[in-house]
Write an enzyme that holds these catalytic residues in place. Structure first.
Site, short mmCIF file in Angstrom:
data_model
loop_
_atom_site.label_atom_id
_atom_site.label_comp_id
_atom_site.label_asym_id
_atom_site.label_seq_id
_atom_site.Cartn_x
_atom_site.Cartn_y
_atom_site.Cartn_z
N CYS A 8 0.86 -1.18 0.00
CA CYS A 8 0.00 0.00 0.00
C CYS A 8 0.89 1.23 0.00
O CYS A 8 2.08 1.14 -0.30
CB CYS A 8 -0.99 -0.01 1.17
SG CYS A 8 -0.30 0.28 2.81
N ASN A 11 2.31 1.61 4.38
CA ASN A 11 2.55 0.36 5.12
C ASN A 11 2.21 0.49 6.61
O ASN A 11 2.88 -0.08 7.46
CB ASN A 11 3.99 -0.12 4.93
CG ASN A 11 4.24 -1.56 5.38
OD1 ASN A 11 5.30 -1.87 5.88
ND2 ASN A 11 3.27 -2.44 5.20
N CYS A 13 -1.57 0.95 7.32
CA CYS A 13 -3.01 0.68 7.40
C CYS A 13 -3.40 -0.59 6.63
O CYS A 13 -3.63 -1.64 7.20
CB CYS A 13 -3.83 1.86 6.89
SG CYS A 13 -3.66 3.38 7.86
N ARG A 14 -3.48 -0.47 5.30
CA ARG A 14 -4.01 -1.55 4.47
C ARG A 14 -3.09 -2.76 4.34
O ARG A 14 -3.52 -3.89 4.56
CB ARG A 14 -4.38 -1.03 3.08
CG ARG A 14 -5.51 -0.02 3.10
CD ARG A 14 -5.74 0.60 1.74
NE ARG A 14 -4.59 1.43 1.35
CZ ARG A 14 -4.44 1.99 0.16
NH1 ARG A 14 -5.36 1.81 -0.78
NH2 ARG A 14 -3.39 2.74 -0.11
N SER A 15 -1.85 -2.53 3.94
CA SER A 15 -0.99 -3.70 3.69
C SER A 15 -0.63 -4.47 4.96
O SER A 15 -0.61 -5.70 4.93
CB SER A 15 0.26 -3.32 2.88
OG SER A 15 1.05 -2.37 3.53
N ASP A 125 -8.30 3.65 1.31
CA ASP A 125 -7.29 3.88 2.34
C ASP A 125 -7.93 4.47 3.58
O ASP A 125 -8.35 5.64 3.58
CB ASP A 125 -6.21 4.82 1.79
CG ASP A 125 -5.00 4.90 2.69
OD1 ASP A 125 -5.09 4.52 3.88
OD2 ASP A 125 -3.94 5.34 2.20
#
Length: 161
Positions: A8, A11, A13-15, A125
């Site tokens: 993401c 690095n 939140c999402r990934s 995001d």
């Protein structure tokens, strides 16, 4: 060993959420020894930091570990080390291709491409939307679909009993 890298922007939140959720699914399926899972970002703003408090809250609520996770930026060697680079959105795909060039051995895909008929093409995001629950729901479904895809395609195999 099949290697998957979730990517993401920062690095945090999402990934890392995808890394933790996918690792949890793989462990529950008895596949921990068949697959290596990691995450990174395309930017360097949060390097060395743990996942965002919103990501940690969601993962804690689901009983999913994120122990030891610290943000890092994508590296040139990631394109050779990993088999599959899973981007959270189209801008991440472009940033991965820019960082690694066109001769990388890794396949680069958007995460929600594993969810047929998904209402979205990109994982929003939550750093900007604030909706970590929506992000978790999308990542959770995509993780299940990705794991099923890798098993069906013979990329990872269940342990012999």
């Amino acid at each position: 060993m099949y290697r998957v890298l979730f990517v993401c922007l920062g690095n945090i939140c999402r990934s890392p959420m995808a890394e933790a959720v996918f690792r949890n699914r793989a462990e529950k399926a008895g596949l921990a020894g068949s697959i290596e899972i990691d995450s990174c970002g395309t930017g360097d703003w949060h390097m060395g930091k743990p996942p965002h408090e919103g990501t940690r809250r969601i993962l804690d609520g689901q009983g999913i570990s994120y122990e030891g996770m610290l943000a890092r930026r994508i590296r040139a060697e990631d394109g050779e080390r990993f088999d599959l680079l899973v981007a959270m959105d189209e801008s991440n795909v472009a940033a991965i291709r820019e960082a690694l060039g066109s001769d990388t051995k890794a396949e680069v895909v958007r995460f929600l491409s594993f969810v047929p008929g998904a209402r979205l093409t990109d994982v929003p995001d939550p750093y900007y939307t604030g909706d970590f629950e929506e992000t978790y729901e999308l990542i959770s479904e995509a993780s299940d679909r990705l794991l099923a895809h890798l098993l069906e395609a013979g990329k990872i195999k269940t342990a012999a009993i």
